[in-house]
Design an enzyme around this catalytic site. Structure first.
Site, PDB file in Angstrom:
ATOM      1  N   SER A  59       3.097  -5.619   7.838  1.00  0.00           N
ATOM      2  CA  SER A  59       1.611  -5.367   7.245  1.00  0.00           C
ATOM      3  C   SER A  59       1.211  -3.650   7.570  1.00  0.00           C
ATOM      4  O   SER A  59       2.100  -3.114   8.213  1.00  0.00           O
ATOM      5  CB  SER A  59       0.624  -6.337   7.687  1.00  0.00           C
ATOM      6  OG  SER A  59       0.824  -7.438   7.225  1.00  0.00           O
ATOM      7  N   ALA A  60       0.487  -3.111   6.737  1.00  0.00           N
ATOM      8  CA  ALA A  60       0.095  -2.067   7.006  1.00  0.00           C
ATOM      9  C   ALA A  60       1.435  -0.979   7.673  1.00  0.00           C
ATOM     10  O   ALA A  60       0.951   0.267   8.739  1.00  0.00           O
ATOM     11  CB  ALA A  60      -1.003  -1.909   8.460  1.00  0.00           C
ATOM     12  N   CYS A  61       2.061  -1.125   7.136  1.00  0.00           N
ATOM     13  CA  CYS A  61       3.397   0.069   7.011  1.00  0.00           C
ATOM     14  C   CYS A  61       3.641   1.172   5.847  1.00  0.00           C
ATOM     15  O   CYS A  61       4.495   1.227   5.915  1.00  0.00           O
ATOM     16  CB  CYS A  61       4.561  -0.297   8.353  1.00  0.00           C
ATOM     17  SG  CYS A  61       4.651  -0.587   9.139  1.00  0.00           S
TER      18      CYS A  61
ATOM     19  N   ASN B 225       1.846   1.993  -0.449  1.00  0.00           N
ATOM     20  CA  ASN B 225       1.777   3.120  -0.543  1.00  0.00           C
ATOM     21  C   ASN B 225       3.108   3.905  -1.292  1.00  0.00           C
ATOM     22  O   ASN B 225       3.579   4.181  -2.485  1.00  0.00           O
ATOM     23  CB  ASN B 225       1.559   4.379   0.370  1.00  0.00           C
ATOM     24  CG  ASN B 225       0.698   4.684   0.627  1.00  0.00           C
ATOM     25  OD1 ASN B 225      -0.544   3.987  -0.155  1.00  0.00           O
ATOM     26  ND2 ASN B 225      -0.189   4.502   1.794  1.00  0.00           N
TER      27      ASN B 225
ATOM     28  N   ARG C 255     -10.007  -6.014   1.222  1.00  0.00           N
ATOM     29  CA  ARG C 255      -8.775  -5.871   0.677  1.00  0.00           C
ATOM     30  C   ARG C 255      -9.089  -5.463  -0.983  1.00  0.00           C
ATOM     31  O   ARG C 255     -10.324  -5.356  -1.188  1.00  0.00           O
ATOM     32  CB  ARG C 255      -7.776  -7.490   0.600  1.00  0.00           C
ATOM     33  CG  ARG C 255      -7.879  -8.393   1.724  1.00  0.00           C
ATOM     34  CD  ARG C 255      -6.383  -6.822   1.314  1.00  0.00           C
ATOM     35  NE  ARG C 255      -5.925  -7.372   3.039  1.00  0.00           N
ATOM     36  CZ  ARG C 255      -3.955  -7.645   3.594  1.00  0.00           C
ATOM     37  NH1 ARG C 255      -3.293  -7.663   1.845  1.00  0.00           N
ATOM     38  NH2 ARG C 255      -4.117  -8.241   4.850  1.00  0.00           N
TER      39      ARG C 255
END
EC number: 4.1.1.32
Length: 607
Positions: free
Chosen positions: A272-274, A278, A390
């Protein structure tokens, strides 16, 4: 008084006995005021979202800014996955392994029966038939979620294929479905007023792998309540995949087309969040290459008759972390979101009826209503949007969605990327020496903790294949499955494996690599390695690009930054090998010998 079983059987739009019996059993246990079978229609969605707006759960956004879109705001105690309350209740404790919480199944069932008894009193019980993947797949993976949350119904309509068509398929003889039951744990007594976001302080997310059941109690938040997502498509599906000879993974899928019009498909796993979303929606800065997406979060993979590893995205929507998703960093996501038909959770509201979050625009609005409902200005101490807020958006609104997304059998993979978030040690990109060495890379994947999981932020944690919170069985057996499964395929056609790290820092603490669209330069280097066109330096950890082999045309990067991005430091890696050793010891006897051999090989090469 809640319902007895009989009305369920009289009015249900199905003849599937197993489904009818289960719905009747759950209704008897939870005592809802009424039962509603979800058909997935537009009219139904309009009615449910109108009800949610009237209840104060959702706020209707300005249709000129975000057509047919809504924002919801959760209880501040219900904002993320609750890993400490997530259980894999296998019959034997060993089968859950050290990465999962375990409780003896009979004991857990007794506990859940107590919690769910009367838990839907005063509420509607919704029955949601859904399928993960395509309805016309060779072996469609059905589920039925029972929930007392209309917010869950509206969100599941975006995230999965739901409703009447699915139910029709479940009618077929021998159609198997995963039963998933969800309750907010907030029964209403006669005359009791509801709250905008019902939930319970006590939360349980429970999986019974052998019987393929999911029980979720007390949380209305995404990953805990949309049971087709992490609970089914990863935790239960990983067990099914182990038993049936395929893989259920926490990965995106990309399609790349070279200047020569040759097509490649690549899956990539990131905690998550890496930067997973994107990368999934990559806007390449490199000339001549085209990038399309097939998915941003979950990938199911199996070998076809020709021995190629094929990948399919079982989801129908995006459930992305909002902060950091912006017009400058991820324009493809923003264009999809701007088309509307979305549900936002825990973002901020703008004064003109839109939504905003940190990183969405370069300029911060002068006034907002924050996710807690308070007046907010740029001088406020807290962020306007929750760090784990989200967006939930239909995948078919993505302009760059590859047509192959609709292929029931998926696409053949050329490469698999594993990526974490590390300031030091891990270079920008490393090609594995071979398949087993690639599994070693994936098994030791590491990242600094983020807001997507409740707990401490900034601690380095190992996250094998980015699946640590999602492996539905023993982690060593899971890695063994990766090693063994490859023997089913054509060895020449196995995807090449790469380890990436967009987050390496320079000596002065800045990012060594610009990231975002420029990550296309790394992805295309990987493709050119597969084609035998790009140069690399052999290092103790694998093959790292020469500076000249990366296409840096038009990129503003200093020699120092590039050196820092590609550096393999022997001292850092000696410490990393010790850390991996410590990590591997936690697996006990279930870690595959092949991976211990890889670690020994790394130590020898480091000298």
């Amino acid at each position: 008084m809640g319902l007895t079983a009989q009305p369920v059987l009289d009015t249900a739009p199905t003849t599937n006995k197993r489904l009818l019996d289960w719905v009747a059993e759950v209704a008897e246990l939870t005592q809802p005021e009424s039962i509603y079978w979800v058909d997935g229609s537009e009219a139904e969605n309009t009615r449910l979202t109108d009800e949610l707006v009237a209840a104060g759960t959702l706020t209707r956004l300005n249709p000129e800014l975000f057509p047919n879109s809504f924002a919801g705001f959760s209880d501040p105690k219900d904002v993320a996955r609750v890993e400490e309350q997530t259980f894999i209740c296998s019959e034997k404790e060993h089968d859950a392994g050290f990465t999962n919480n375990w409780m003896e199944p009979a004991e857990m069932r007794t506990k859940l029966s107590g919690l769910f008894k009367g838990s839907m009193r005063g509420r509607t019980m919704y029955v949601i038939p859904f399928v993960m993947g395509h309805l016309d797949a060779k072996s469609p993976k059905f589920g039925v979620e029972i929930t007392d949350s209309a917010y869950v119904v509206a969100s599941m309509r975006i995230m999965a294929r739901i409703g009447t068509e699915v139910l029709r398929k479940i009618e077929e003889p021998d159609a198997f479905f995963v039963p998933a039951i969800h309750s907010l744990g907030a029964p209403l007594e006669p005359g009791q007023a509801d709250v905008p976001w019902p939930c319970n302080d006590e939360k349980w997310i429970v999986h019974f792998p052998e019987s393929r059941e999911i029980w979720s109690y007390g949380s209305g938040y995404g990953g805990n309540a949309l049971l087709g997502k992490k609970c089914y498509a990863l935790r239960i599906a990983s067990v099914m995949a182990h038993d049936e000879g395929w893989l259920a993974e926490h990965m995106l899928i990309l399609k790349l087309t070279s200047p020569e019009q040759k097509t490649y498909y690549m899956a990539a796993a990131f905690p998550s969040a890496c930067g997973k979303t994107n990368l999934a929606l990559l806007d390449p800065t490199i000339k001549g290459w085209k990038v399309e997406t097939l998915g941003d979060d979950i990938t199911w993979m199996n070998f076809d008759d020709e021995g190629a590893l094929r990948a399919v995205n079982p989801e129908a929507g995006l459930f992305g972390v909002a902060p950091g998703t912006g017009w400058d960093t991820n324009p493809n996501a923003m264009r999809a979101i701007a088309k509307g038909n979305s549900i936002f959770t825990n973002v901020a509201l703008t004064d003109d009826g839109g939504v905003w979050w940190e990183g969405m625009t370069t300029e911060t609005p002068s006034h907002l209503t924050d996710w807690r409902g308070n007046s907010w200005t740029p001088d406020s101490a807290e962020p306007a949007a929750h760090p784990n807020s989200r967006f939930c958006t239909p995948i078919d609104q993505i302009d760059m969605l590859a047509p192959e997304y609709n292929e029931p059998d998926g696409v053949p993979l050329s490469a698999i990327l594993f990526g974490g978030r590390r300031k030091t040690t891990i270079p920008l990109v490393t090609q594995s020496r071979d398949w087993t060495n690639g599994i070693f890379m994936g098994s030791t994947l590491s990242s600094e903790t983020t807001a997507a999981a409740a707990g401490a932020v900034g601690v380095v944690r190992r996250d094998p294949m980015a699946m640590l919170p999602f492996i539905g069985y023993d982690a060593g057996d899971y890695l063994k499955h990766w090693v063994e499964l490859s023997k089913q395929g054509d060895q020449e056609k196995l995807p090449k494996i790469f380890l990436v790290n967009w987050f390496r820092r320079t000596a002065d603490g800045g990012f060594a690599w610009p990231g975002f669209g420029d990550n296309s330069r790394v992805v295309t280097w990987a493709i050119e390695r597969i084609e035998g066109k790009a140069d690399a330096v052999e290092t103790p950890i694998g093959f790292v690009p020469t500076k000249e082999s990366l296409d840096l045309d038009g990129l503003d990067i200093s020699d120092e930054q590039l050196s820092a991005a590609l550096n393999v430091d022997a001292l850092e890696w000696a410490a990393e090998a010790e850390s991996i050793d410590e990590w591997y010891r936690r697996f006990g006897g279930s870690l595959p010998e092949e991976l211990l051999g890889e670690l020994e090989g790394l130590k020898e090469r480091l000298g």
